[in-house]
Scaffold this motif. Sequence first.
Motif, PDB file in Angstrom:
ATOM      1  N   HIS A   1      32.398  48.748  47.777  1.00  0.00           N
ATOM      2  CA  HIS A   1      33.658  49.011  48.462  1.00  0.00           C
ATOM      3  C   HIS A   1      33.900  47.951  49.547  1.00  0.00           C
ATOM      4  CE1 HIS A   1      36.824  51.664  50.080  1.00  0.00           C
ATOM      5  NE2 HIS A   1      36.429  51.210  51.256  1.00  0.00           N
TER       6      HIS A   1
ATOM      7  N   ASP B   1      37.548  48.616  45.221  1.00  0.00           N
ATOM      8  CA  ASP B   1      36.371  49.291  44.671  1.00  0.00           C
ATOM      9  C   ASP B   1      35.977  48.635  43.361  1.00  0.00           C
ATOM     10  OD1 ASP B   1      35.650  51.740  46.371  1.00  0.00           O
ATOM     11  OD2 ASP B   1      37.844  51.840  46.259  1.00  0.00           O
TER      12      ASP B   1
ATOM     13  N   LYS C   1      35.035  47.732  36.008  1.00  0.00           N
ATOM     14  CA  LYS C   1      36.418  47.497  36.449  1.00  0.00           C
ATOM     15  C   LYS C   1      36.510  47.249  37.953  1.00  0.00           C
ATOM     16  CE  LYS C   1      37.173  52.464  37.000  1.00  0.00           C
ATOM     17  NZ  LYS C   1      35.779  52.849  36.733  1.00  0.00           N
TER      18      LYS C   1
ATOM     19  N   ARG D   1      39.280  48.113  41.107  1.00  0.00           N
ATOM     20  CA  ARG D   1      40.481  48.843  41.499  1.00  0.00           C
ATOM     21  C   ARG D   1      40.876  48.330  42.889  1.00  0.00           C
ATOM     22  NH1 ARG D   1      42.522  53.474  39.478  1.00  0.00           N
ATOM     23  NH2 ARG D   1      40.725  53.934  38.169  1.00  0.00           N
TER      24      ARG D   1
ATOM     25  N   ARG E   1      43.770  48.611  46.031  1.00  0.00           N
ATOM     26  CA  ARG E   1      44.944  49.265  46.626  1.00  0.00           C
ATOM     27  C   ARG E   1      45.405  48.420  47.806  1.00  0.00           C
ATOM     28  NH1 ARG E   1      43.402  54.651  48.756  1.00  0.00           N
ATOM     29  NH2 ARG E   1      41.264  53.890  48.656  1.00  0.00           N
TER      30      ARG E   1
ATOM     31  N   THR F   1      47.087  42.375  35.303  1.00  0.00           N
ATOM     32  CA  THR F   1      46.408  43.646  35.542  1.00  0.00           C
ATOM     33  C   THR F   1      46.521  44.543  34.306  1.00  0.00           C
ATOM     34  OG1 THR F   1      48.455  44.436  36.569  1.00  0.00           O
ATOM     35  CG2 THR F   1      46.733  43.686  38.047  1.00  0.00           C
TER      36      THR F   1
ATOM     37  N   GLU G   1      46.499  47.982  34.779  1.00  0.00           N
ATOM     38  CA  GLU G   1      47.347  49.068  35.280  1.00  0.00           C
ATOM     39  C   GLU G   1      47.950  48.618  36.594  1.00  0.00           C
ATOM     40  OE1 GLU G   1      45.326  52.823  35.813  1.00  0.00           O
ATOM     41  OE2 GLU G   1      44.407  52.648  33.825  1.00  0.00           O
TER      42      GLU G   1
ATOM     43  N   HIS H   1      48.923  49.792  43.649  1.00  0.00           N
ATOM     44  CA  HIS H   1      47.609  50.101  43.062  1.00  0.00           C
ATOM     45  C   HIS H   1      47.457  49.293  41.789  1.00  0.00           C
ATOM     46  CE1 HIS H   1      46.989  54.273  45.096  1.00  0.00           C
ATOM     47  NE2 HIS H   1      47.556  53.400  45.904  1.00  0.00           N
ATOM     48  N   MET H   2      46.355  48.583  41.671  1.00  0.00           N
ATOM     49  CA  MET H   2      46.141  47.827  40.444  1.00  0.00           C
ATOM     50  C   MET H   2      44.727  48.020  39.938  1.00  0.00           C
ATOM     51  SD  MET H   2      46.174  43.930  41.873  1.00  0.00           S
ATOM     52  CE  MET H   2      47.429  43.943  43.132  1.00  0.00           C
ATOM     53  N   LEU H   3      44.589  47.924  38.630  1.00  0.00           N
ATOM     54  CA  LEU H   3      43.283  48.081  38.000  1.00  0.00           C
ATOM     55  C   LEU H   3      43.102  46.970  36.979  1.00  0.00           C
ATOM     56  CD1 LEU H   3      41.101  50.747  37.238  1.00  0.00           C
ATOM     57  CD2 LEU H   3      42.149  50.074  35.116  1.00  0.00           C
TER      58      LEU H   3
ATOM     59  N   ASN I   1      40.282  45.876  34.105  1.00  0.00           N
ATOM     60  CA  ASN I   1      39.042  46.147  33.374  1.00  0.00           C
ATOM     61  C   ASN I   1      38.325  44.832  33.115  1.00  0.00           C
ATOM     62  OD1 ASN I   1      39.343  49.024  32.969  1.00  0.00           O
ATOM     63  ND2 ASN I   1      41.021  48.513  31.581  1.00  0.00           N
TER      64      ASN I   1
END
Lengths: 138, 111
Positions: A2, A62, A67, A69, A71, A115, A117, A131-133, A135
């Motif tokens: 984190h 994170d 993956k 993530r 924010r 990204t 997501e 917010h993005m994700l 993988n």
Amino acid sequence: MHFEFQVEGGNFSKAGTASSQLKKILKQLNVDSRDIKRVVVALYEAEVNVVAHAYQGVIIIDIDTEKIRIRIEDEGPGIKDIDLAMQQGFSTASELVREMGFGAGMGLPNIKNNTDELTVTSEVGKGTNVHMLINFSI
Amino acid sequence: MNVKEIAEKLNLKVLSGASGLSNEISFGYASDLLSDVMGNAKSGEVWITLQTHKNVMAIASLKDLAAVILVSGLQPESDMAAQSDEEGIPVLSSSEDAFTLIGKLYELLKK
């Protein structure tokens, strides 16, 4: 893992600092270079958006083995019409920001393209959350 | 071809970042829009632009670009030059305009 970074609105001399630090972290974690490239493009654009439009923001990251993530939560004017903001070429950036070569309406499309997501929520007069994700490929 | 060879062949001045003169150049990307470079330039490329502020180096570093060439005799702002030295990504300057310089550069780098 984190991590958190602060972003100062209006301070272009520090834009990209968080992206640069995250790039180093991902390299140390042996993340595939193609994945690092995607993360860096997406985070840099989000960072610049906070600098160009908001008063201040925080980046919360994170990472696990599969993956990342991210924010980005800012205090700022917010976005009136998110669908419009997502369109290539649309920008509300100031003249000064445009002269620097930013504000071409390519930032959010760049984030979307890199990204897996992406969710943008915003309240006018309060701020914007992105917010993005991503993988990892391996 | 590395940065030093390109600089010699095209008569470019090395303004900063000399520790990166041996960086290999794969190809070039020309744009003055930073998000365009962020989204579309590839690592190892040389970036041709007229932007002279520090954010150019942030992008060059994040994208692993080989060098930056400023056209029309433009000079980097002092914090751009300082970051170029820090990152080892050379900033070069051409006295020619973008069209002329890019034409010559393309001839050298085309595959």
